[in-house]
Design a protein around this motif. Structure first.
Motif, short mmCIF file in Angstrom:
data_model
loop_
_atom_site.label_atom_id
_atom_site.label_comp_id
_atom_site.label_asym_id
_atom_site.label_seq_id
_atom_site.Cartn_x
_atom_site.Cartn_y
_atom_site.Cartn_z
N ALA A 78 29.03 69.85 4.07
CA ALA A 78 28.22 70.93 3.97
C ALA A 78 28.07 71.42 5.27
O ALA A 78 27.99 72.39 5.82
N VAL B 246 29.37 75.00 7.38
CA VAL B 246 28.39 75.96 8.19
C VAL B 246 28.74 75.90 9.61
O VAL B 246 28.96 76.92 10.32
N LEU C 188 29.60 77.08 -5.42
CA LEU C 188 29.69 77.83 -4.08
C LEU C 188 30.23 77.15 -2.92
O LEU C 188 29.65 76.44 -2.43
N TYR C 189 31.33 77.68 -2.27
CA TYR C 189 31.67 77.09 -0.92
C TYR C 189 32.26 78.12 0.02
O TYR C 189 31.49 78.41 0.77
N VAL D 208 29.39 80.29 0.63
CA VAL D 208 28.17 79.66 1.35
C VAL D 208 28.72 80.30 2.84
O VAL D 208 28.16 80.71 3.83
N GLY E 12 22.47 78.02 5.67
CA GLY E 12 23.79 77.64 5.07
C GLY E 12 23.69 76.26 4.56
O GLY E 12 24.18 76.08 3.10
N LEU F 192 21.76 76.28 1.24
CA LEU F 192 22.39 76.89 0.11
C LEU F 192 23.33 76.22 -0.34
O LEU F 192 23.53 75.94 -1.90
N ARG F 193 24.45 75.60 0.22
CA ARG F 193 25.24 74.62 -0.28
C ARG F 193 24.77 73.52 -1.05
O ARG F 193 25.37 73.03 -2.16
N ALA G 26 23.41 74.64 -4.40
CA ALA G 26 24.57 75.08 -5.17
C ALA G 26 25.04 73.80 -5.72
O ALA G 26 25.54 73.82 -6.96
#
Lengths: 203, 203, 203
Positions: free
Chosen positions: C93, C97, C147-148, C151, C180, C183-184, C187
Protein backbone atom coordinates in the motif's frame (compact mmCIF):
# COMPACT_ATOMS: atom_id res chain seq x y z
CA UNK A 1 31.22 -11.58 -39.37
CA UNK A 2 28.91 -10.37 -36.60
CA UNK A 3 26.53 -9.01 -39.25
CA UNK A 4 26.56 -12.40 -40.98
CA UNK A 5 25.76 -14.09 -37.67
CA UNK A 6 23.05 -11.52 -36.98
CA UNK A 7 21.36 -12.24 -40.31
CA UNK A 8 21.46 -16.00 -39.69
CA UNK A 9 20.13 -15.41 -36.18
CA UNK A 10 17.14 -13.27 -37.19
CA UNK A 11 16.28 -15.79 -39.93
CA UNK A 12 16.38 -18.69 -37.48
CA UNK A 13 14.42 -16.77 -34.83
CA UNK A 14 11.83 -15.73 -37.43
CA UNK A 15 11.32 -19.39 -38.31
CA UNK A 16 10.85 -20.46 -34.68
CA UNK A 17 8.35 -17.59 -34.32
CA UNK A 18 6.47 -18.76 -37.40
CA UNK A 19 6.23 -22.29 -35.98
CA UNK A 20 4.82 -20.91 -32.71
CA UNK A 21 2.18 -18.99 -34.63
CA UNK A 22 1.38 -22.17 -36.55
CA UNK A 23 0.82 -24.05 -33.31
CA UNK A 24 -1.88 -21.47 -32.55
CA UNK A 25 -3.39 -21.77 -36.02
CA UNK A 26 -2.85 -18.11 -36.91
CA UNK A 27 -3.34 -16.79 -40.43
CA UNK A 28 -0.40 -15.92 -42.69
CA UNK A 29 -0.40 -12.33 -41.61
CA UNK A 30 -0.16 -13.33 -37.97
CA UNK A 31 2.64 -15.76 -38.82
CA UNK A 32 4.64 -12.95 -40.43
CA UNK A 33 4.00 -10.58 -37.52
CA UNK A 34 4.97 -13.13 -34.86
CA UNK A 35 8.10 -13.97 -36.86
CA UNK A 36 9.14 -10.31 -37.06
CA UNK A 37 8.42 -9.77 -33.36
CA UNK A 38 10.45 -12.85 -32.41
CA UNK A 39 13.41 -11.89 -34.60
CA UNK A 40 13.49 -8.13 -34.08
CA UNK A 41 11.57 -7.66 -30.82
CA UNK A 42 14.53 -8.14 -28.47
CA UNK A 43 16.56 -5.43 -30.17
CA UNK A 44 13.52 -3.15 -30.36
CA UNK A 45 12.77 -3.46 -26.63
CA UNK A 46 16.44 -2.73 -25.89
CA UNK A 47 16.48 0.34 -28.11
CA UNK A 48 13.23 1.68 -26.66
CA UNK A 49 14.50 1.16 -23.10
CA UNK A 50 17.81 2.87 -23.86
CA UNK A 51 16.21 5.60 -26.00
CA UNK A 52 18.41 4.52 -28.91
CA UNK A 53 16.70 5.73 -32.08
CA UNK A 54 16.10 4.86 -34.88
CA UNK A 55 15.40 1.19 -34.16
CA UNK A 56 17.34 -1.36 -36.19
CA UNK A 57 14.46 -2.29 -38.50
CA UNK A 58 13.54 1.35 -39.07
CA UNK A 59 17.10 1.99 -40.22
CA UNK A 60 17.32 -1.28 -42.16
CA UNK A 61 13.76 -2.15 -43.27
CA UNK A 62 15.30 -4.87 -45.47
CA UNK A 63 15.60 -6.97 -42.28
CA UNK A 64 11.80 -6.95 -42.11
CA UNK A 65 11.68 -8.31 -45.64
CA UNK A 66 14.17 -11.04 -44.71
CA UNK A 67 12.20 -12.15 -41.64
CA UNK A 68 8.88 -12.00 -43.53
CA UNK A 69 10.25 -14.14 -46.33
CA UNK A 70 11.67 -16.58 -43.79
CA UNK A 71 8.24 -16.77 -42.12
CA UNK A 72 6.39 -17.47 -45.39
CA UNK A 73 9.00 -20.02 -46.38
CA UNK A 74 8.46 -21.77 -43.04
CA UNK A 75 4.79 -22.28 -43.88
CA UNK A 76 5.75 -24.22 -46.99
CA UNK A 77 8.58 -26.27 -45.56
CA UNK A 78 6.85 -26.92 -42.21
CA UNK A 79 6.65 -30.70 -42.78
CA UNK A 80 10.42 -30.71 -43.19
CA UNK A 81 11.01 -28.75 -39.98
CA UNK A 82 10.60 -31.79 -37.78
CA UNK A 83 13.73 -33.30 -39.31
CA UNK A 84 15.67 -30.08 -38.88
CA UNK A 85 15.19 -29.75 -35.15
CA UNK A 86 18.85 -30.20 -34.29
CA UNK A 87 19.91 -27.69 -36.92
CA UNK A 88 17.47 -25.21 -35.40
CA UNK A 89 18.71 -25.70 -31.88
CA UNK A 90 22.22 -24.95 -33.13
CA UNK A 91 21.17 -21.87 -35.09
CA UNK A 92 19.07 -20.66 -32.16
CA UNK A 93 22.03 -21.09 -29.80
CA UNK A 94 24.23 -19.09 -32.16
CA UNK A 95 21.53 -16.46 -32.43
CA UNK A 96 21.10 -16.17 -28.68
CA UNK A 97 24.80 -15.48 -28.15
CA UNK A 98 25.08 -13.16 -31.18
CA UNK A 99 22.05 -11.12 -30.02
CA UNK A 100 23.50 -10.89 -26.52
CA UNK A 101 26.85 -9.69 -27.84
CA UNK A 102 25.22 -7.05 -30.04
CA UNK A 103 23.10 -5.88 -27.10
CA UNK A 104 26.17 -5.47 -24.88
CA UNK A 105 28.11 -3.64 -27.58
CA UNK A 106 25.21 -1.27 -28.31
CA UNK A 107 24.91 -0.25 -24.65
CA UNK A 108 28.68 0.16 -24.23
CA UNK A 109 28.82 2.35 -27.35
CA UNK A 110 26.11 4.54 -25.84
CA UNK A 111 28.40 5.03 -22.84
CA UNK A 112 26.55 2.86 -20.31
CA UNK A 113 28.32 0.92 -17.58
CA UNK A 114 28.87 -2.83 -17.43
CA UNK A 115 25.76 -3.66 -15.39
CA UNK A 116 23.43 -1.84 -17.79
CA UNK A 117 25.33 -3.32 -20.75
CA UNK A 118 24.83 -6.86 -19.46
CA UNK A 119 21.09 -6.21 -18.97
CA UNK A 120 20.99 -4.78 -22.48
CA UNK A 121 22.59 -8.00 -23.75
CA UNK A 122 20.14 -10.27 -21.95
CA UNK A 123 17.15 -8.16 -23.06
CA UNK A 124 18.32 -8.35 -26.68
CA UNK A 125 18.92 -12.09 -26.34
CA UNK A 126 15.70 -13.21 -24.70
CA UNK A 127 12.94 -10.62 -25.22
CA UNK A 128 12.17 -11.72 -28.76
CA UNK A 129 11.18 -15.12 -27.35
CA UNK A 130 9.31 -13.56 -24.43
CA UNK A 131 7.25 -11.33 -26.74
CA UNK A 132 6.55 -14.33 -29.01
CA UNK A 133 5.15 -16.25 -26.04
CA UNK A 134 3.10 -13.29 -24.78
CA UNK A 135 1.58 -12.75 -28.24
CA UNK A 136 0.78 -16.46 -28.48
CA UNK A 137 -0.69 -16.37 -24.95
CA UNK A 138 1.86 -18.83 -23.49
CA UNK A 139 3.86 -18.59 -20.27
CA UNK A 140 7.31 -17.50 -21.52
CA UNK A 141 9.30 -20.66 -22.21
CA UNK A 142 12.55 -18.83 -21.67
CA UNK A 143 12.40 -19.40 -17.93
CA UNK A 144 11.18 -22.94 -17.93
CA UNK A 145 13.57 -25.01 -20.02
CA UNK A 146 17.28 -25.72 -20.00
CA UNK A 147 19.70 -22.86 -19.35
CA UNK A 148 18.71 -20.20 -21.85
CA UNK A 149 18.42 -16.75 -20.31
CA UNK A 150 21.31 -17.84 -18.09
CA UNK A 151 23.45 -18.57 -21.14
CA UNK A 152 22.71 -15.06 -22.35
CA UNK A 153 23.67 -13.67 -18.95
CA UNK A 154 26.87 -15.73 -18.81
CA UNK A 155 27.82 -14.65 -22.34
CA UNK A 156 27.25 -11.01 -21.42
CA UNK A 157 29.57 -11.27 -18.42
CA UNK A 158 32.13 -13.28 -20.37
CA UNK A 159 32.28 -10.38 -22.84
CA UNK A 160 32.55 -7.85 -19.99
CA UNK A 161 35.38 -9.93 -18.55
CA UNK A 162 37.22 -9.90 -21.88
CA UNK A 163 36.84 -6.13 -22.09
CA UNK A 164 37.97 -5.69 -18.52
CA UNK A 165 41.06 -7.75 -19.38
CA UNK A 166 41.54 -5.35 -22.31
CA UNK A 167 41.60 -8.18 -24.86
CA UNK A 168 41.36 -7.03 -28.50
CA UNK A 169 37.79 -6.60 -29.74
CA UNK A 170 37.87 -9.49 -32.19
CA UNK A 171 39.24 -11.92 -29.66
CA UNK A 172 36.65 -10.89 -27.07
CA UNK A 173 33.86 -11.51 -29.55
CA UNK A 174 35.21 -14.91 -30.58
CA UNK A 175 35.72 -16.09 -27.00
CA UNK A 176 32.20 -14.99 -26.03
CA UNK A 177 30.58 -16.55 -29.08
CA UNK A 178 32.39 -19.82 -28.66
CA UNK A 179 31.94 -19.99 -24.88
CA UNK A 180 28.26 -19.10 -24.92
CA UNK A 181 27.53 -21.44 -27.83
CA UNK A 182 29.29 -24.32 -26.11
CA UNK A 183 27.50 -23.68 -22.81
CA UNK A 184 24.10 -23.70 -24.52
CA UNK A 185 24.85 -26.93 -26.44
CA UNK A 186 26.08 -28.63 -23.27
CA UNK A 187 22.95 -27.45 -21.43
CA UNK A 188 20.73 -28.97 -24.13
CA UNK A 189 22.74 -32.20 -24.30
CA UNK A 190 22.79 -32.81 -20.53
CA UNK A 191 19.44 -31.11 -19.70
CA UNK A 192 21.12 -28.64 -17.38
CA UNK A 193 18.47 -26.50 -15.73
CA UNK A 194 18.41 -23.63 -13.32
CA UNK A 195 16.82 -24.57 -10.00
CA UNK A 196 13.12 -23.75 -10.03
CA UNK A 197 11.15 -21.87 -7.40
CA UNK A 198 7.78 -23.40 -6.57
CA UNK A 199 5.51 -21.42 -4.32
CA UNK A 200 2.03 -22.34 -3.27
CA UNK A 201 -0.18 -20.14 -1.11
CA UNK A 202 -2.39 -22.99 -0.07
CA UNK A 203 -0.10 -24.91 2.28
CA UNK B 1 -12.22 15.40 -42.05
CA UNK B 2 -9.46 13.00 -41.02
CA UNK B 3 -9.62 14.41 -37.47
CA UNK B 4 -13.39 13.84 -37.46
CA UNK B 5 -12.84 10.24 -38.59
CA UNK B 6 -10.12 9.82 -35.97
CA UNK B 7 -12.45 10.95 -33.18
CA UNK B 8 -15.20 8.60 -34.36
CA UNK B 9 -12.63 5.81 -34.60
CA UNK B 10 -11.18 6.19 -31.09
CA UNK B 11 -14.72 6.37 -29.67
CA UNK B 12 -15.75 3.18 -31.46
CA UNK B 13 -12.52 1.39 -30.50
CA UNK B 14 -12.90 2.50 -26.87
CA UNK B 15 -16.37 0.95 -26.82
CA UNK B 16 -15.16 -2.39 -28.23
CA UNK B 17 -12.39 -2.33 -25.61
CA UNK B 18 -14.92 -1.70 -22.85
CA UNK B 19 -17.01 -4.67 -24.02
CA UNK B 20 -13.92 -6.91 -23.95
CA UNK B 21 -13.19 -5.82 -20.38
CA UNK B 22 -16.82 -6.53 -19.51
CA UNK B 23 -16.50 -10.08 -20.88
CA UNK B 24 -13.74 -10.56 -18.29
CA UNK B 25 -15.80 -9.00 -15.50
CA UNK B 26 -13.32 -6.18 -14.81
CA UNK B 27 -14.18 -3.26 -12.56
CA UNK B 28 -14.98 0.20 -13.92
CA UNK B 29 -11.40 1.33 -13.65
CA UNK B 30 -10.23 -1.64 -15.68
CA UNK B 31 -12.93 -0.97 -18.25
CA UNK B 32 -11.68 2.60 -18.70
CA UNK B 33 -8.05 1.49 -18.92
CA UNK B 34 -8.74 -1.24 -21.49
CA UNK B 35 -10.82 1.24 -23.50
CA UNK B 36 -8.01 3.80 -23.54
CA UNK B 37 -5.43 1.16 -24.45
CA UNK B 38 -7.60 -0.15 -27.29
CA UNK B 39 -8.30 3.30 -28.69
CA UNK B 40 -4.92 4.97 -28.20
CA UNK B 41 -2.53 2.01 -27.88
CA UNK B 42 -1.87 1.55 -31.59
CA UNK B 43 -0.75 5.14 -32.04
CA UNK B 44 1.28 5.00 -28.83
CA UNK B 45 3.18 1.87 -29.88
CA UNK B 46 3.88 3.51 -33.26
CA UNK B 47 5.16 6.71 -31.65
CA UNK B 48 7.35 4.83 -29.17
CA UNK B 49 8.81 2.66 -31.97
CA UNK B 50 9.51 5.70 -34.15
CA UNK B 51 10.69 7.86 -31.24
CA UNK B 52 8.00 10.42 -32.10
CA UNK B 53 7.37 12.43 -28.93
CA UNK B 54 5.14 13.63 -27.37
CA UNK B 55 2.57 10.87 -27.85
CA UNK B 56 -0.85 11.88 -29.20
CA UNK B 57 -2.66 11.62 -25.86
CA UNK B 58 0.09 13.48 -24.03
CA UNK B 59 -0.31 16.35 -26.49
CA UNK B 60 -4.12 16.08 -26.50
CA UNK B 61 -5.17 14.69 -23.10
CA UNK B 62 -8.76 15.53 -24.06
CA UNK B 63 -8.73 12.34 -26.18
CA UNK B 64 -8.29 10.39 -22.93
CA UNK B 65 -11.39 12.09 -21.55
CA UNK B 66 -13.31 11.20 -24.71
CA UNK B 67 -12.34 7.52 -24.58
CA UNK B 68 -13.00 7.31 -20.82
CA UNK B 69 -16.46 8.82 -21.22
CA UNK B 70 -17.15 6.43 -24.11
CA UNK B 71 -16.08 3.50 -21.89
CA UNK B 72 -18.33 4.53 -18.99
CA UNK B 73 -21.22 5.13 -21.37
CA UNK B 74 -20.72 1.62 -22.75
CA UNK B 75 -21.31 0.16 -19.28
CA UNK B 76 -24.75 1.77 -19.15
CA UNK B 77 -25.86 1.06 -22.69
CA UNK B 78 -24.38 -2.45 -22.81
CA UNK B 79 -27.78 -4.16 -23.17
CA UNK B 80 -28.34 -2.04 -26.29
CA UNK B 81 -24.96 -2.97 -27.80
CA UNK B 82 -26.21 -6.30 -29.07
CA UNK B 83 -28.57 -4.52 -31.43
CA UNK B 84 -25.87 -2.18 -32.65
CA UNK B 85 -23.47 -4.86 -33.80
CA UNK B 86 -23.67 -3.94 -37.50
CA UNK B 87 -23.16 -0.26 -36.72
CA UNK B 88 -20.06 -1.18 -34.74
CA UNK B 89 -18.60 -3.31 -37.48
CA UNK B 90 -18.97 -0.35 -39.84
CA UNK B 91 -17.43 2.15 -37.39
CA UNK B 92 -14.63 -0.28 -36.60
CA UNK B 93 -13.90 -0.74 -40.32
CA UNK B 94 -13.77 3.04 -40.78
CA UNK B 95 -11.51 3.32 -37.73
CA UNK B 96 -9.14 0.62 -38.96
CA UNK B 97 -8.59 2.41 -42.27
CA UNK B 98 -8.40 5.87 -40.66
CA UNK B 99 -5.81 4.68 -38.12
CA UNK B 100 -3.78 3.05 -40.88
CA UNK B 101 -3.81 6.22 -42.97
CA UNK B 102 -2.75 8.38 -40.01
CA UNK B 103 0.05 5.93 -39.19
CA UNK B 104 1.38 6.06 -42.77
CA UNK B 105 1.20 9.84 -42.89
CA UNK B 106 2.98 10.21 -39.54
CA UNK B 107 5.91 8.05 -40.67
CA UNK B 108 6.17 9.78 -44.06
CA UNK B 109 6.20 13.20 -42.34
CA UNK B 110 9.07 11.98 -40.17
CA UNK B 111 10.97 11.23 -43.38
CA UNK B 112 10.77 7.45 -43.35
CA UNK B 113 10.57 5.37 -46.51
CA UNK B 114 7.53 3.54 -47.85
CA UNK B 115 8.24 0.18 -46.21
CA UNK B 116 8.58 1.70 -42.73
CA UNK B 117 5.54 3.91 -43.40
CA UNK B 118 3.40 0.90 -44.29
CA UNK B 119 4.51 -0.92 -41.11
CA UNK B 120 3.73 2.24 -39.17
CA UNK B 121 0.24 2.22 -40.69
CA UNK B 122 -0.42 -1.43 -39.84
CA UNK B 123 0.95 -0.99 -36.29
CA UNK B 124 -1.35 2.01 -35.75
CA UNK B 125 -4.28 0.10 -37.20
CA UNK B 126 -4.02 -3.20 -35.37
CA UNK B 127 -1.93 -2.81 -32.17
CA UNK B 128 -4.78 -1.29 -30.18
CA UNK B 129 -6.69 -4.53 -30.65
CA UNK B 130 -3.61 -6.67 -29.98
CA UNK B 131 -2.89 -4.87 -26.69
CA UNK B 132 -6.59 -5.20 -25.71
CA UNK B 133 -6.39 -8.95 -26.22
CA UNK B 134 -3.06 -9.28 -24.37
CA UNK B 135 -4.43 -7.30 -21.38
CA UNK B 136 -7.54 -9.48 -21.36
CA UNK B 137 -5.38 -12.61 -21.65
CA UNK B 138 -6.78 -13.70 -25.03
CA UNK B 139 -4.96 -14.85 -28.14
CA UNK B 140 -5.04 -11.76 -30.37
CA UNK B 141 -8.20 -11.98 -32.47
CA UNK B 142 -6.67 -9.83 -35.17
CA UNK B 143 -5.02 -12.81 -36.80
CA UNK B 144 -7.84 -15.25 -36.52
CA UNK B 145 -10.91 -13.75 -38.13
CA UNK B 146 -11.79 -12.32 -41.51
CA UNK B 147 -9.27 -10.09 -43.28
CA UNK B 148 -8.41 -7.41 -40.75
CA UNK B 149 -4.69 -6.82 -40.44
CA UNK B 150 -4.57 -7.56 -44.16
CA UNK B 151 -7.07 -4.78 -44.85
CA UNK B 152 -4.80 -2.44 -42.92
CA UNK B 153 -1.82 -3.61 -44.97
CA UNK B 154 -3.72 -3.25 -48.25
CA UNK B 155 -4.90 0.23 -47.29
CA UNK B 156 -1.33 1.25 -46.43
CA UNK B 157 -0.06 0.12 -49.84
CA UNK B 158 -3.02 1.65 -51.63
CA UNK B 159 -2.03 4.99 -50.07
CA UNK B 160 1.63 4.45 -51.01
CA UNK B 161 0.49 3.71 -54.56
CA UNK B 162 -1.50 6.95 -54.69
CA UNK B 163 1.52 8.90 -53.48
CA UNK B 164 3.78 7.17 -55.96
CA UNK B 165 1.33 8.18 -58.71
CA UNK B 166 1.62 11.73 -57.31
CA UNK B 167 -2.14 12.06 -56.86
CA UNK B 168 -3.23 15.09 -54.80
CA UNK B 169 -3.26 14.46 -51.03
CA UNK B 170 -7.03 14.70 -50.63
CA UNK B 171 -7.71 12.31 -53.46
CA UNK B 172 -5.18 9.78 -52.10
CA UNK B 173 -6.87 9.84 -48.72
CA UNK B 174 -10.35 9.41 -50.15
CA UNK B 175 -9.34 6.54 -52.45
CA UNK B 176 -7.60 4.74 -49.55
CA UNK B 177 -10.47 5.27 -47.13
CA UNK B 178 -13.07 4.12 -49.60
CA UNK B 179 -11.04 1.17 -50.92
CA UNK B 180 -10.03 -0.11 -47.47
CA UNK B 181 -13.52 0.35 -46.08
CA UNK B 182 -15.07 -1.54 -48.99
CA UNK B 183 -12.54 -4.37 -48.73
CA UNK B 184 -13.26 -4.81 -45.02
CA UNK B 185 -17.02 -4.82 -45.52
CA UNK B 186 -16.74 -7.35 -48.35
CA UNK B 187 -14.48 -9.51 -46.17
CA UNK B 188 -17.06 -9.49 -43.38
CA UNK B 189 -19.99 -10.12 -45.75
CA UNK B 190 -18.36 -13.05 -47.58
CA UNK B 191 -16.23 -14.34 -44.69
CA UNK B 192 -13.02 -13.85 -46.64
CA UNK B 193 -10.10 -15.15 -44.60
CA UNK B 194 -6.37 -15.35 -44.98
CA UNK B 195 -5.17 -18.93 -45.28
CA UNK B 196 -4.20 -20.28 -41.87
CA UNK B 197 -1.01 -22.08 -40.93
CA UNK B 198 -1.52 -25.09 -38.68
CA UNK B 199 1.57 -26.71 -37.27
CA UNK B 200 1.69 -29.61 -34.88
CA UNK B 201 4.91 -31.04 -33.46
CA UNK B 202 3.31 -34.32 -32.59
CA UNK B 203 2.80 -35.88 -36.04
CA UNK C 1 12.19 10.51 2.75
CA UNK C 2 10.55 9.85 -0.63
CA UNK C 3 13.72 8.04 -1.76
CA UNK C 4 13.58 5.89 1.39
CA UNK C 5 9.94 5.06 0.66
CA UNK C 6 10.82 4.33 -2.97
CA UNK C 7 13.51 1.85 -1.94
CA UNK C 8 11.13 0.10 0.48
CA UNK C 9 8.49 0.06 -2.24
CA UNK C 10 10.65 -1.49 -4.97
CA UNK C 11 11.88 -4.11 -2.49
CA UNK C 12 8.33 -5.04 -1.48
CA UNK C 13 7.13 -5.07 -5.09
CA UNK C 14 10.11 -7.21 -6.13
CA UNK C 15 9.14 -9.75 -3.47
CA UNK C 16 5.51 -9.93 -4.61
CA UNK C 17 6.79 -10.39 -8.16
CA UNK C 18 9.06 -13.22 -7.05
CA UNK C 19 6.13 -14.98 -5.34
CA UNK C 20 4.06 -14.70 -8.55
CA UNK C 21 6.89 -16.27 -10.53
CA UNK C 22 7.10 -19.01 -7.90
CA UNK C 23 3.39 -19.78 -8.34
CA UNK C 24 4.21 -20.49 -11.99
CA UNK C 25 7.24 -22.63 -11.10
CA UNK C 26 9.74 -20.44 -12.97
CA UNK C 27 13.48 -20.90 -12.59
CA UNK C 28 15.63 -18.51 -10.55
CA UNK C 29 16.42 -16.37 -13.54
CA UNK C 30 12.75 -15.94 -14.31
CA UNK C 31 12.08 -15.09 -10.67
CA UNK C 32 14.67 -12.30 -10.79
CA UNK C 33 13.34 -10.97 -14.09
CA UNK C 34 9.69 -10.95 -12.95
CA UNK C 35 10.78 -9.24 -9.71
CA UNK C 36 12.65 -6.50 -11.60
CA UNK C 37 9.75 -6.02 -14.01
CA UNK C 38 7.25 -5.76 -11.14
CA UNK C 39 9.37 -3.30 -9.18
CA UNK C 40 10.73 -1.13 -11.99
CA UNK C 41 8.27 -1.77 -14.83
CA UNK C 42 5.75 0.91 -13.87
CA UNK C 43 8.36 3.66 -13.88
CA UNK C 44 9.89 2.32 -17.10
CA UNK C 45 6.55 2.33 -18.95
CA UNK C 46 5.95 5.89 -17.71
CA UNK C 47 9.38 7.07 -18.86
CA UNK C 48 9.04 5.40 -22.27
CA UNK C 49 5.57 6.93 -22.77
CA UNK C 50 6.79 10.38 -21.77
CA UNK C 51 10.11 10.07 -23.63
CA UNK C 52 11.95 10.71 -20.35
CA UNK C 53 15.44 9.24 -20.76
CA UNK C 54 17.51 7.70 -19.25
CA UNK C 55 15.16 5.34 -17.38
CA UNK C 56 15.52 5.16 -13.59
CA UNK C 57 17.33 1.80 -13.56
CA UNK C 58 19.66 2.84 -16.36
CA UNK C 59 20.68 5.87 -14.31
CA UNK C 60 20.77 3.91 -11.04
CA UNK C 61 21.61 0.30 -11.93
CA UNK C 62 22.07 -0.35 -8.22
CA UNK C 63 18.26 -0.52 -7.97
CA UNK C 64 18.45 -3.60 -10.21
CA UNK C 65 20.87 -5.18 -7.77
CA UNK C 66 18.53 -4.37 -4.88
CA UNK C 67 15.48 -5.92 -6.56
CA UNK C 68 17.47 -8.97 -7.70
CA UNK C 69 18.77 -9.59 -4.19
CA UNK C 70 15.24 -9.16 -2.81
CA UNK C 71 13.98 -11.72 -5.34
CA UNK C 72 16.65 -14.30 -4.47
CA UNK C 73 16.06 -13.73 -0.77
CA UNK C 74 12.35 -14.36 -1.32
CA UNK C 75 13.14 -17.84 -2.66
CA UNK C 76 14.82 -18.74 0.60
CA UNK C 77 12.33 -17.20 2.99
CA UNK C 78 9.26 -18.25 0.99
CA UNK C 79 7.92 -20.53 3.75
CA UNK C 80 7.95 -17.51 6.08
CA UNK C 81 6.07 -15.31 3.62
CA UNK C 82 2.71 -16.78 4.51
CA UNK C 83 3.04 -15.32 8.02
CA UNK C 84 4.07 -11.93 6.69
CA UNK C 85 1.04 -11.35 4.54
CA UNK C 86 -0.25 -8.38 6.55
CA UNK C 87 3.18 -6.76 6.55
CA UNK C 88 3.27 -7.13 2.78
CA UNK C 89 -0.14 -5.62 2.27
CA UNK C 90 1.01 -2.60 4.27
CA UNK C 91 4.31 -2.25 2.38
CA UNK C 92 2.51 -2.72 -0.93
CA UNK C 93 0.00 0.00 0.00
CA UNK C 94 2.84 2.36 0.89
CA UNK C 95 4.59 1.47 -2.37
CA UNK C 96 1.49 2.07 -4.46
CA UNK C 97 1.06 5.58 -3.09
CA UNK C 98 4.79 6.39 -3.23
CA UNK C 99 5.02 5.21 -6.88
CA UNK C 100 1.96 7.27 -7.77
CA UNK C 101 3.42 10.40 -6.13
CA UNK C 102 6.74 9.96 -7.92
CA UNK C 103 4.95 9.46 -11.22
CA UNK C 104 2.94 12.66 -10.78
CA UNK C 105 6.01 14.65 -9.76
CA UNK C 106 8.04 13.37 -12.73
CA UNK C 107 5.38 14.44 -15.22
CA UNK C 108 4.89 17.85 -13.58
CA UNK C 109 8.66 18.45 -13.65
CA UNK C 110 8.63 17.67 -17.38
CA UNK C 111 6.06 20.46 -17.76
CA UNK C 112 2.97 18.34 -18.41
CA UNK C 113 -0.50 19.37 -17.27
CA UNK C 114 -2.49 17.86 -14.41
CA UNK C 115 -4.41 15.31 -16.48
CA UNK C 116 -1.24 13.84 -17.98
CA UNK C 117 0.46 13.99 -14.57
CA UNK C 118 -2.35 11.99 -12.96
CA UNK C 119 -2.14 9.37 -15.73
CA UNK C 120 1.62 9.29 -15.21
CA UNK C 121 1.03 8.65 -11.51
CA UNK C 122 -1.43 5.81 -12.11
CA UNK C 123 0.81 4.22 -14.77
CA UNK C 124 3.77 4.31 -12.37
CA UNK C 125 1.62 2.90 -9.59
CA UNK C 126 -0.09 0.01 -11.33
CA UNK C 127 1.84 -1.01 -14.47
CA UNK C 128 4.46 -2.99 -12.55
CA UNK C 129 1.67 -5.28 -11.37
CA UNK C 130 0.04 -5.39 -14.80
CA UNK C 131 3.31 -6.40 -16.49
CA UNK C 132 3.88 -9.04 -13.80
CA UNK C 133 0.50 -10.56 -14.54
CA UNK C 134 1.00 -10.42 -18.33
CA UNK C 135 4.41 -12.14 -18.03
CA UNK C 136 2.89 -14.79 -15.79
CA UNK C 137 -0.04 -15.20 -18.23
CA UNK C 138 -2.69 -14.09 -15.72
CA UNK C 139 -5.56 -11.64 -16.18
CA UNK C 140 -4.25 -8.48 -14.46
CA UNK C 141 -5.36 -8.64 -10.82
CA UNK C 142 -5.20 -4.89 -10.51
CA UNK C 143 -8.71 -4.52 -11.83
CA UNK C 144 -10.34 -7.37 -10.02
CA UNK C 145 -9.71 -6.93 -6.29
CA UNK C 146 -10.40 -4.22 -3.73
CA UNK C 147 -9.76 -0.61 -4.70
CA UNK C 148 -6.20 -0.57 -6.01
CA UNK C 149 -5.86 1.33 -9.26
CA UNK C 150 -8.57 3.61 -7.88
CA UNK C 151 -6.44 4.35 -4.80
CA UNK C 152 -3.62 5.33 -7.14
CA UNK C 153 -5.99 7.57 -9.07
CA UNK C 154 -7.37 9.15 -5.89
CA UNK C 155 -3.86 9.75 -4.54
CA UNK C 156 -2.85 11.40 -7.82
CA UNK C 157 -5.78 13.81 -7.67
CA UNK C 158 -5.27 14.44 -3.96
CA UNK C 159 -1.74 15.58 -4.80
CA UNK C 160 -3.01 17.72 -7.68
CA UNK C 161 -5.51 19.27 -5.28
CA UNK C 162 -2.75 20.11 -2.80
CA UNK C 163 -0.71 21.74 -5.55
CA UNK C 164 -3.71 23.65 -6.80
CA UNK C 165 -4.23 24.94 -3.24
CA UNK C 166 -0.54 25.97 -3.35
CA UNK C 167 0.30 23.99 -0.22
CA UNK C 168 4.05 23.61 0.47
CA UNK C 169 5.64 20.63 -1.28
CA UNK C 170 6.37 18.66 1.88
CA UNK C 171 2.87 19.05 3.22
CA UNK C 172 1.33 17.99 -0.11
CA UNK C 173 3.43 14.84 -0.15
CA UNK C 174 2.56 13.94 3.43
CA UNK C 175 -1.17 14.51 2.95
CA UNK C 176 -1.18 12.40 -0.22
CA UNK C 177 0.85 9.59 1.31
CA UNK C 178 -1.26 9.44 4.43
CA UNK C 179 -4.60 9.80 2.62
CA UNK C 180 -3.81 7.22 -0.06
CA UNK C 181 -2.35 4.78 2.46
CA UNK C 182 -5.41 5.07 4.70
CA UNK C 183 -7.82 4.65 1.78
CA UNK C 184 -6.05 1.47 0.64
CA UNK C 185 -6.01 -0.02 4.17
CA UNK C 186 -9.70 0.77 4.63
CA UNK C 187 -10.46 -0.79 1.25
CA UNK C 188 -8.65 -3.99 2.26
CA UNK C 189 -10.27 -4.08 5.71
CA UNK C 190 -13.82 -3.56 4.50
CA UNK C 191 -13.44 -5.23 1.09
CA UNK C 192 -14.42 -2.06 -0.74
CA UNK C 193 -14.59 -2.76 -4.44
CA UNK C 194 -15.28 -0.78 -7.57
CA UNK C 195 -18.51 -1.88 -9.24
CA UNK C 196 -17.78 -4.51 -11.88
CA UNK C 197 -18.99 -4.60 -15.48
CA UNK C 198 -20.16 -8.00 -16.66
CA UNK C 199 -20.97 -8.36 -20.33
CA UNK C 200 -22.06 -11.46 -22.11
CA UNK C 201 -22.68 -11.64 -25.85
CA UNK C 202 -24.80 -14.74 -25.56
CA UNK C 203 -27.98 -13.37 -23.96
Amino acid sequence: MLLMLYLIAITAEAMTGALSAGRRGMDWFGVVLIACVTALGGGSVRDVLLGHYPLTWVKHPEYLVLTSVAALLTIFIAPLMRHLRSLFLVLDALGLVAFTLIGCMTALELGHGMLVASISGVVTGVFGGILRDIFCNDIPLVFRRELYASVSFAAAWCYMGCIWLKLPAEQSILITLFGGFLLRLLAIRFHWEMPKFHYNDEH
